[in-house]
Scaffold this motif. Structure first.
Motif, PDB file in Angstrom:
ATOM      1  N   ASP A  81       0.826  -1.208   0.000  1.00 17.92           N
ATOM      2  CA  ASP A  81       0.000   0.000   0.000  1.00 17.92           C
ATOM      3  C   ASP A  81       0.864   1.263   0.000  1.00 17.92           C
ATOM      4  OD1 ASP A  81      -2.215  -1.605   0.048  1.00 17.92           O
ATOM      5  OD2 ASP A  81      -2.441  -1.523   2.239  1.00 17.92           O
ATOM      6  N   LYS A  82       1.908   1.282   0.820  1.00 14.35           N
ATOM      7  CA  LYS A  82       2.799   2.445   0.873  1.00 14.35           C
ATOM      8  C   LYS A  82       3.546   2.608  -0.447  1.00 14.35           C
ATOM      9  CE  LYS A  82       3.731   3.103   5.787  1.00 14.35           C
ATOM     10  NZ  LYS A  82       4.773   3.166   6.835  1.00 14.35           N
ATOM     11  N   PHE A  83       3.893   1.472  -1.070  1.00 10.80           N
ATOM     12  CA  PHE A  83       4.599   1.527  -2.346  1.00 10.80           C
ATOM     13  C   PHE A  83       3.724   2.171  -3.420  1.00 10.80           C
ATOM     14  CE2 PHE A  83       5.584  -0.393  -6.489  1.00 10.80           C
ATOM     15  CZ  PHE A  83       6.907   0.007  -6.633  1.00 10.80           C
ATOM     16  N   ILE A  84       2.449   1.727  -3.482  1.00 12.60           N
ATOM     17  CA  ILE A  84       1.515   2.282  -4.476  1.00 12.60           C
ATOM     18  C   ILE A  84       1.283   3.766  -4.222  1.00 12.60           C
ATOM     19  CG2 ILE A  84      -0.891   2.217  -5.268  1.00 12.60           C
ATOM     20  CD1 ILE A  84      -0.820  -0.825  -4.742  1.00 12.60           C
ATOM     21  N   GLU A  85       1.145   4.124  -2.955  1.00 13.21           N
ATOM     22  CA  GLU A  85       0.928   5.527  -2.604  1.00 13.21           C
ATOM     23  C   GLU A  85       2.135   6.376  -3.024  1.00 13.21           C
ATOM     24  OE1 GLU A  85       0.415   8.172   1.486  1.00 13.21           O
ATOM     25  OE2 GLU A  85      -0.133   6.032   1.487  1.00 13.21           O
ATOM     26  N   ARG A  86       3.351   5.873  -2.842  1.00 10.18           N
ATOM     27  CA  ARG A  86       4.555   6.612  -3.214  1.00 10.18           C
ATOM     28  C   ARG A  86       4.662   6.760  -4.725  1.00 10.18           C
ATOM     29  NH1 ARG A  86       9.731   5.170  -4.435  1.00 10.18           N
ATOM     30  NH2 ARG A  86       9.413   2.990  -3.833  1.00 10.18           N
ATOM     31  N   VAL A  87       4.310   5.711  -5.474  1.00 10.22           N
ATOM     32  CA  VAL A  87       4.363   5.766  -6.938  1.00 10.22           C
ATOM     33  C   VAL A  87       3.367   6.785  -7.465  1.00 10.22           C
ATOM     34  CG1 VAL A  87       3.913   4.468  -9.063  1.00 10.22           C
ATOM     35  CG2 VAL A  87       5.232   3.430  -7.219  1.00 10.22           C
ATOM     36  N   GLN A  88       2.157   6.757  -6.883  1.00  8.10           N
ATOM     37  CA  GLN A  88       1.141   7.721  -7.319  1.00  8.10           C
ATOM     38  C   GLN A  88       1.592   9.161  -7.077  1.00  8.10           C
ATOM     39  OE1 GLN A  88      -2.270   6.382  -5.103  1.00  8.10           O
ATOM     40  NE2 GLN A  88      -2.956   4.982  -6.741  1.00  8.10           N
ATOM     41  N   MET A  89       2.253   9.376  -5.955  1.00  4.53           N
ATOM     42  CA  MET A  89       2.744  10.711  -5.632  1.00  4.53           C
ATOM     43  C   MET A  89       3.815  11.151  -6.625  1.00  4.53           C
ATOM     44  SD  MET A  89       2.534  13.395  -3.776  1.00  4.53           S
ATOM     45  CE  MET A  89       1.506  12.804  -2.428  1.00  4.53           C
ATOM     46  N   GLU A  90       4.683  10.234  -6.993  1.00  4.22           N
ATOM     47  CA  GLU A  90       5.735  10.563  -7.968  1.00  4.22           C
ATOM     48  C   GLU A  90       5.132  10.898  -9.332  1.00  4.22           C
ATOM     49  OE1 GLU A  90       8.390   7.274  -7.937  1.00  4.22           O
ATOM     50  OE2 GLU A  90       9.330   7.829  -6.020  1.00  4.22           O
ATOM     51  N   HIS A  91       4.062  10.183  -9.715  1.00  9.60           N
ATOM     52  CA  HIS A  91       3.380  10.475 -10.987  1.00  9.60           C
ATOM     53  C   HIS A  91       2.763  11.875 -10.975  1.00  9.60           C
ATOM     54  CE1 HIS A  91       3.678   6.947 -13.554  1.00  9.60           C
ATOM     55  NE2 HIS A  91       3.548   6.177 -12.479  1.00  9.60           N
ATOM     56  N   LYS A  92       2.182  12.228  -9.853  1.00  9.10           N
ATOM     57  CA  LYS A  92       1.578  13.553  -9.733  1.00  9.10           C
ATOM     58  C   LYS A  92       2.635  14.642  -9.878  1.00  9.10           C
ATOM     59  CE  LYS A  92      -2.407  12.399  -6.821  1.00  9.10           C
ATOM     60  NZ  LYS A  92      -3.051  12.598  -5.496  1.00  9.10           N
ATOM     61  N   ALA A 151       5.513  14.389 -11.394  1.00  7.43           N
ATOM     62  CA  ALA A 151       5.985  14.410 -12.799  1.00  7.43           C
ATOM     63  C   ALA A 151       4.996  15.145 -13.692  1.00  7.43           C
ATOM     64  CB  ALA A 151       6.200  12.977 -13.283  1.00  7.43           C
ATOM     65  N   LYS A 152       3.714  14.900 -13.468  1.00  7.52           N
ATOM     66  CA  LYS A 152       2.681  15.541 -14.281  1.00  7.52           C
ATOM     67  C   LYS A 152       2.688  17.054 -14.084  1.00  7.52           C
ATOM     68  CE  LYS A 152      -2.276  15.333 -15.325  1.00  7.52           C
ATOM     69  NZ  LYS A 152      -3.574  14.738 -14.931  1.00  7.52           N
ATOM     70  N   LEU A 153       2.858  17.444 -12.828  1.00  5.71           N
ATOM     71  CA  LEU A 153       2.890  18.882 -12.549  1.00  5.71           C
ATOM     72  C   LEU A 153       4.097  19.549 -13.207  1.00  5.71           C
ATOM     73  CD1 LEU A 153       1.880  18.939  -8.773  1.00  5.71           C
ATOM     74  CD2 LEU A 153       0.576  19.884 -10.693  1.00  5.71           C
ATOM     75  N   LEU A 154       5.230  18.845 -13.215  1.00 13.15           N
ATOM     76  CA  LEU A 154       6.434  19.398 -13.839  1.00 13.15           C
ATOM     77  C   LEU A 154       6.239  19.619 -15.338  1.00 13.15           C
ATOM     78  CD1 LEU A 154       9.288  17.419 -12.032  1.00 13.15           C
ATOM     79  CD2 LEU A 154       8.829  19.866 -11.882  1.00 13.15           C
ATOM     80  N   LYS A 155       5.516  18.678 -15.990  1.00 17.20           N
ATOM     81  CA  LYS A 155       5.278  18.802 -17.433  1.00 17.20           C
ATOM     82  C   LYS A 155       4.373  19.989 -17.751  1.00 17.20           C
ATOM     83  CE  LYS A 155       5.913  13.978 -18.723  1.00 17.20           C
ATOM     84  NZ  LYS A 155       5.263  12.748 -19.263  1.00 17.20           N
TER      85      LYS A 155
END
Length: 562
Positions: free
Chosen positions: A535-546, A548-552
């Motif tokens: 669960d923590k792994f999925i939460e961390r991945v989702q945060m990293e995607h967000k 990255a998206k904001l940076l783009k």
């Protein structure tokens, strides 16, 4: 009616006397006196004990005899027969005379076989000439012993000087200095030189190699007793007499004689003779051995050898040690601690099968190219220089005393200097051990194929290598599904692996030889964190995607802060 007893006290202080007629002559005299006076003979023998400094009283049977008379265990009307009064004591005249008078005061009758004299309290009181004769005898005996002692010291000093000057026999070995105590058991001095003993020298090397492989003192002693004849006089304790004892093995492995050193003290001056004994190991190897000994493995069970228990590295996350136990032909590990000392509650971590865990740690350690990179500022040169200077001061002081031109208070000063020498020598030894430990790389050769057999003796060496290369191995239960292990190596690197009920997973980024790991059914995982907490792994991945998206979506002005 019970006969009065005649105690025959027989003493000799040297091998030469033992090989001669001393024992037989004294026994024959005692038997004759017992027969002539209708006494029951009891033999008291002190072999190899000198009466010059009263060692026979402190460590021998004469002191025990006097104590038994005082306690009433021996009748005070008993007889004591000796060859001459100097067999009782050769110490300073006043000490010798006090001992003589003490025996008479206790009621003991003393018979001297050499001159057929009988001494009792009454006879000495009635005839003071007997007392004068005893004083003269003790005085002469003490003078003879002093002359003999001085001759031995002079002879020892000459041999020391000859050794230091490079004097050697035709066979290349040093001349034996016999007056300075017994030689080590792995040397042979039968021909007057110090050479390797044909039988015991290889055994000495074997003992060292077994300890370096992780064998404990008890296991080594047991192996030696099963396979090799022990040297004579290996132990004073009755239980270990004429046996290889664990104490003998322990003392042997920590003795500087392994490097060939011999220490001789003459007139208060200690002489260190290097390369006197056959060298079992070099100086650097000796300090490496001391480093191994200092790590101290605890004794392993007899029927199986756990790789992780007893190395003082394997602990539960709660801080308590992990301990091994044997169940259903398998090694298992469990936490030996408690969360609360007040409530006396156990940690709660479940036990687990040790086979997969042990194999994973062995493979990870073997894969890891370990080199201790911590820096250690060596103080060897500074300590050695101070030690040399202090030893020179001590020698100058002793020379002044021997030449009778010593100032007042020098004796007290020399005692303090001697204590300082002992402290410096200890500090030097400790520093040399540290240097060896820091500079030593832990070398992992090919892991033996049958090491998984829990009774395989080769596991001891693997166990020692794990201890040498790691700082800690911490176990943590992860969501009751498996266990997470953190291995911290001495160079500071951390490698983690996770073990569920079936498979061991290792972080692929920390491994050098992936093929070797897969051959041992170890899974290399790209995303190690998902195993610990999905669960923590999925939460961390989702945060990293967000992120990255904001940076783009940001403009050039945002990115360059224009």
């Amino acid at each position: 009616m019970e006969k009065r007893k005649l105690y025959s006290y027989i003493r000799w202080s040297s091998d030469k006397q033992a090989k001669g007629s001393s024992l037989q002559r004294q026994l024959e005299t005692a038997r004759r006196v017992a027969h002539e006076n209708s006494l029951e003979l009891v033999e008291i023998i002190d072999a190899g004990l000198s009466a010059f400094k009263s060692k026979h009283l402190e460590h021998g049977n004469l002191g025990a005899f006097i104590a038994a008379v005082k306690a009433g265990q021996i009748a005070n009307d008993s007889w004591l027969t000796v060859e001459s009064l100097d067999r009782i004591s050769r110490d300073e005249i006043l000490k010798a005379q006090r001992l003589f008078m003490e025996l008479l005061e206790l009621g003991i009758t003393i018979y001297t076989g050499m001159d057929n004299r009988i001494y009792t309290k009454t006879s000495v009181t009635d005839n003071p000439m007997e007392l004068m004769l005893s004083i003269m005898t003790f005085s002469r005996a003490n003078q003879e012993s002093m002359v003999k002692s001085q001759r031995q010291k002079s002879a020892a000093q000459l041999k020391i000087d000859k050794f230091k000057a490079g004097g050697r026999a035709d066979n290349g070995y040093p001349f034996a200095i016999r007056s300075s105590g017994a030689s080590v058991f792995w040397s042979d001095v039968s021909d007057g030189t110090v050479k390797p003993h044909q039988y015991y020298f290889p055994i000495a090397k074997l003992i060292v190699s077994l300890r370096l492989k992780g064998w404990g003192y008890v296991r080594i002693a047991k192996h030696l007793n099963e396979n090799f004849t022990p040297p004579k006089g290996t132990a004073k304790r009755k239980y270990f007499k004429d046996m290889w004892s664990p104490k003998l093995v322990c003392n042997f492995l920590q003795s500087r004689t392994l490097m060939g050193e011999k220490s001789i003290r003459v007139d208060g001056v200690e002489h260190i003779l290097k390369d006197y004994y056959p060298q079992v190991m070099t100086e650097s190897e000796f300090y490496g051995l001391q480093s191994v000994i200092n790590r101290k493995l605890t004794n392993e069970p007899r029927d199986y050898i756990p790789l992780l228990s007893g190395i003082r590295r394997f602990k539960c996350v709660c801080g308590a040690p992990m301990v091994a136990f044997y169940q259903y032909d398998k090694i298992r590990y469990r936490c030996d601690g408690m969360k609360s000392l007040d409530k006396r509650m156990h940690c709660g971590a479940k036990s687990f099968n040790g086979a997969a865990i042990e194999n994973a740690i062995v493979q990870i350690c073997a894969d890891k190219i370990f080199k201790d990179i911590k820096h250690h500022a060596s103080n060897v040169d500074a300590i050695q220089a101070e030690l040399n200077d202090t030893q020179k001061k001590y020698k100058r002081g002793m020379d002044m005393i021997l030449e009778d031109n010593a100032p007042s208070g020098l004796n007290i000063m020399l005692v303090e200097i001697e204590k300082k020498i002992e402290v410096l020598q200890r500090q030097l030894n400790e520093e040399l051990v540290k240097d060896t430990e820091v500079d030593t790389s832990v070398s992992w050769d090919a892991v033996p194929e049958n090491y998984k057999d829990v009774s395989n003796i080769e596991r001891l060496e693997i166990k020692q290598k794990i201890q040498a290369s790691t700082l800690s191995i911490i176990c943590k239960t992860a969501k009751a599904k498996g266990h997470l292990f953190d291995i911290t190596f001495k160079d500071g690197d951390l490698i983690r692996f996770y073990c569920d009920k079936k498979v061991v997973h290792v972080d692929y980024k920390s491994i050098n030889n992936a093929a070797a790991m897969r051959a041992e059914d170890i899974v290399l995982h790209n995303h190690f964190d998902i195993l610990i907490d999905k669960d923590k792994f999925i939460e961390r991945v989702q945060m990293e995607h967000k992120i990255a998206k904001l940076l783009k979506e940001r403009t050039l002005e945002d990115l360059f802060d224009i």
